[in-house]
Design a protein around this motif. Structure first.
Motif, PDB file in Angstrom:
ATOM      1  N   UNK A 194       0.841  -1.210   0.000  1.00 23.03           N
ATOM      2  CA  UNK A 194       0.000   0.000   0.000  1.00 23.03           C
ATOM      3  C   UNK A 194       0.871   1.253   0.000  1.00 23.03           C
ATOM      4  N   UNK A 195       1.999   1.202   0.721  1.00 20.45           N
ATOM      5  CA  UNK A 195       2.926   2.342   0.747  1.00 20.45           C
ATOM      6  C   UNK A 195       3.505   2.587  -0.650  1.00 20.45           C
ATOM      7  N   UNK A 196       3.878   1.493  -1.302  1.00 21.68           N
ATOM      8  CA  UNK A 196       4.445   1.622  -2.652  1.00 21.68           C
ATOM      9  C   UNK A 196       3.393   2.218  -3.595  1.00 21.68           C
ATOM     10  N   UNK A 197       2.166   1.722  -3.508  1.00 22.39           N
ATOM     11  CA  UNK A 197       1.098   2.230  -4.379  1.00 22.39           C
ATOM     12  C   UNK A 197       0.772   3.689  -4.048  1.00 22.39           C
ATOM     13  N   UNK A 198       0.905   4.054  -2.759  1.00 24.94           N
ATOM     14  CA  UNK A 198       0.614   5.432  -2.330  1.00 24.94           C
ATOM     15  C   UNK A 198       1.545   6.443  -2.989  1.00 24.94           C
ATOM     16  N   UNK A 199       2.721   5.986  -3.395  1.00 25.79           N
ATOM     17  CA  UNK A 199       3.679   6.920  -3.989  1.00 25.79           C
ATOM     18  C   UNK A 199       3.424   7.132  -5.483  1.00 25.79           C
ATOM     19  N   UNK A 253      -5.091 -11.250  -3.403  1.00 27.47           N
ATOM     20  CA  UNK A 253      -5.344  -9.850  -3.000  1.00 27.47           C
ATOM     21  C   UNK A 253      -4.382  -8.892  -3.714  1.00 27.47           C
ATOM     22  N   UNK A 254      -3.127  -9.289  -3.783  1.00 23.87           N
ATOM     23  CA  UNK A 254      -2.125  -8.407  -4.402  1.00 23.87           C
ATOM     24  C   UNK A 254      -2.380  -8.287  -5.904  1.00 23.87           C
ATOM     25  N   UNK A 255      -2.777  -9.392  -6.511  1.00 26.94           N
ATOM     26  CA  UNK A 255      -3.092  -9.342  -7.949  1.00 26.94           C
ATOM     27  C   UNK A 255      -4.271  -8.371  -8.188  1.00 26.94           C
ATOM     28  N   UNK A 256      -5.275  -8.452  -7.316  1.00 22.41           N
ATOM     29  CA  UNK A 256      -6.441  -7.566  -7.468  1.00 22.41           C
ATOM     30  C   UNK A 256      -6.020  -6.100  -7.334  1.00 22.41           C
ATOM     31  N   UNK A 257      -5.126  -5.835  -6.358  1.00 23.55           N
ATOM     32  CA  UNK A 257      -4.646  -4.459  -6.148  1.00 23.55           C
ATOM     33  C   UNK A 257      -3.900  -3.944  -7.383  1.00 23.55           C
TER      34      UNK A 257
END
Lengths: 225, 250
Positions: free
Chosen positions: A154-159, A184-188
């Motif tokens: 989530x931190x990586x995606x937040x950037x 879950x990670x694939x869905x994200x």
């Protein structure tokens, strides 16, 4: 050329020599790179992020060339300017910050101009997506292995990265939880529609792959699925 | 924690008084209000605090660079930085005094900042001592932090300075505070180097340790005794503070 593209990359570190002739990933695609331990998977990712300097080659992220070197270095952007989200093998969520503050810190990087209200909204959305609702005030060491991994992602995606590089994202997770976390990670990743390169030695990780590459004799080759 | 600290300090203080046959507790307490004592305490606290404020930022930067660079050059640099801390204070003071009086750069600096026989000289010496004392423990603290946190922060899009301020410093805060306390103690308790530069002019340049020397030499045992006790109590408090932030006691 694809959204994320590597060409003619040569990495030499001590005895390791790794060459990537051509590897491209389009938006929303997940490419899994497999290879035995010590074959240079992590070194390749660290070179792409900008933590190591390859001998030569070309790396493009979105429409930006982040590394270009043939006879001499023409472009070599530092990690903070590459727009590459990198999830290392070890989890590096910052131990002195709560889950919420870790996410906020990750948002306030490439998006400095957005207002506090929008930052809060993005953080809440990411916490929800990462399944960390109710854990906002906890510190990383109070989370389970799977929760920590989701927090780090989530931190990586937040950037707001333009490309994602994940280094063995499931190897530290108990086997019984891997399947669920993988889903879950694939869905994200699909939701954020980002070109993603996952390096892994786990055969089961191939099930979330759109494309598979493998390392053999110091080269990276595409595997026909 | 504060109550335990004060209780221990009080016990320590009264044991010393009880062991004293030559003077009484009343005499010592009276000394605490004397002008000589108060001015020495004021000078010591003021100069040590300013020295720490001056020397901490460069000590943080240098120790961080040493921790992250490694190798032979780093080792040699750190050894050179440790010289003021490890050499005899009088020799250090002598070296600085010779530099300020015998070289044109030193004379120019002295004419600009008035170091010799001045409170600025105390600050200069204490800053060098505090810097030299803090670098090695700070480097060890930075080395103990996994560089992966910094790399992760940079890959998130934070520049080096933002990573240093938001990630490295908070993660190293206990070790940094403990190093600063050590630096303060070194600056506060120095005698030899300080008197070589600033002398021992009571009320102007005499720090607590220098005043002890002057008062004993003048036969003022009461004042000297009070000063020794105060110095011991301050040392005790700072040492306990260092141990408490390291999580060793209390």
């Amino acid at each position: 050329m694809k959204k994320f593209h590597i060409k003619d990359l040569l990495i030499i570190r001590g005895r390791l020599r790794l060459e990537v002739e051509d590897l491209g990933i389009d938006v929303g695609e997940i490419t899994v790179l497999q290879g035995p331990n010590g074959s240079g998977k992590t070194t390749l990712l660290r070179s792409l992020v900008g933590l190591l300097t390859p001998e030569r080659g070309f790396v493009k992220v979105d429409d930006k060339i982040v590394f270009k070197k043939y006879d001499r270095i023409e472009i070599n952007l530092p990690p903070e300017e590459r727009d590459i989200g990198y999830l290392p093998q070890n989890i590096y969520a910052f131990p002195h910050m709560t889950v919420y503050k870790n996410i906020i810190y990750s948002i306030k990087t490439r998006k400095r101009r957005i207002d506090d209200e929008k930052i809060r909204r993005i953080a809440e959305e990411l916490i929800e997506l990462a399944g960390l609702r109710g854990e906002e005030d906890k510190y990383p060491n109070q989370l389970s292995g799977g929760q920590r991994q989701r927090l780090a992602l989530a931190m990586v995606l937040a950037s707001s990265p333009k490309t994602l590089l994940l280094d063995e994202p499931f190897s530290h997770i108990d086997p019984e939880f891997r399947q669920e976390l993988r889903r879950e990670i694939k869905a994200l990743i699909k939701r954020f529609n980002i070109p993603t390169l996952i390096v892994s030695h786990l055969h089961e990780d191939l099930e979330i792959a759109d494309h598979v590459y493998h390392i053999r004799n110091g080269g990276v080759y595409k595997k026909i699925l | 924690m504060l109550i335990i600290l004060l209780t221990l300090s009080a016990i320590f203080f009264f044991i010393i008084i009880l062991l004293t046959e030559s003077i009484g507790g009343y005499s010592i307490i009276k000394t605490l209000y004397s002008e000589d004592f108060l001015s020495a305490l004021r000078i010591s606290l003021l100069t040590s605090t300013i020295s720490i404020l001056i020397s901490t930022p460069p000590a943080l930067l240098v120790s961080y660079v040493l921790a992250r660079s490694g190798g032979r050059i780093s080792m040699i640099t750190e050894s050179l930085i440790s010289i003021p801390y490890s050499m005899t204070p009088v020799a250090l003071g002598g070296l600085i005094l010779l530099f300020l009086t015998q070289t044109w750069i030193g004379r120019t600096l002295d004419s600009l900042f008035s170091f010799v026989f001045n409170i600025n000289g105390i600050i200069l010496v204490q800053s060098i001592l505090a810097f030299s004392t803090m670098v090695t423990p700070m480097r060890a603290v930075f080395e103990s932090i996994d560089i992966g946190y910094e790399e992760f922060s940079r890959s998130l899009g934070h520049k080096w300075l933002s990573t240093f301020v938001n990630i490295v410093l908070p993660m190293a805060r206990r070790g940094i505070l403990s190093s600063i306390a050590l630096g303060f103690l070194k600056a506060f308790s120095d005698f030899g180097a300080t008197i070589m530069i600033a002398g021992m002019i009571i009320g102007r340049t005499a720090t607590l340790p220098a005043t002890i020397y002057v008062e004993i030499g003048s036969g003022n045992i009461d004042i000297a005794y009070a000063l020794i006790l105060i110095l011991m109590i301050i040392s005790l408090i700072i040492n306990m503070f260092i141990r408490s932030i390291r999580g060793e006691v209390l």
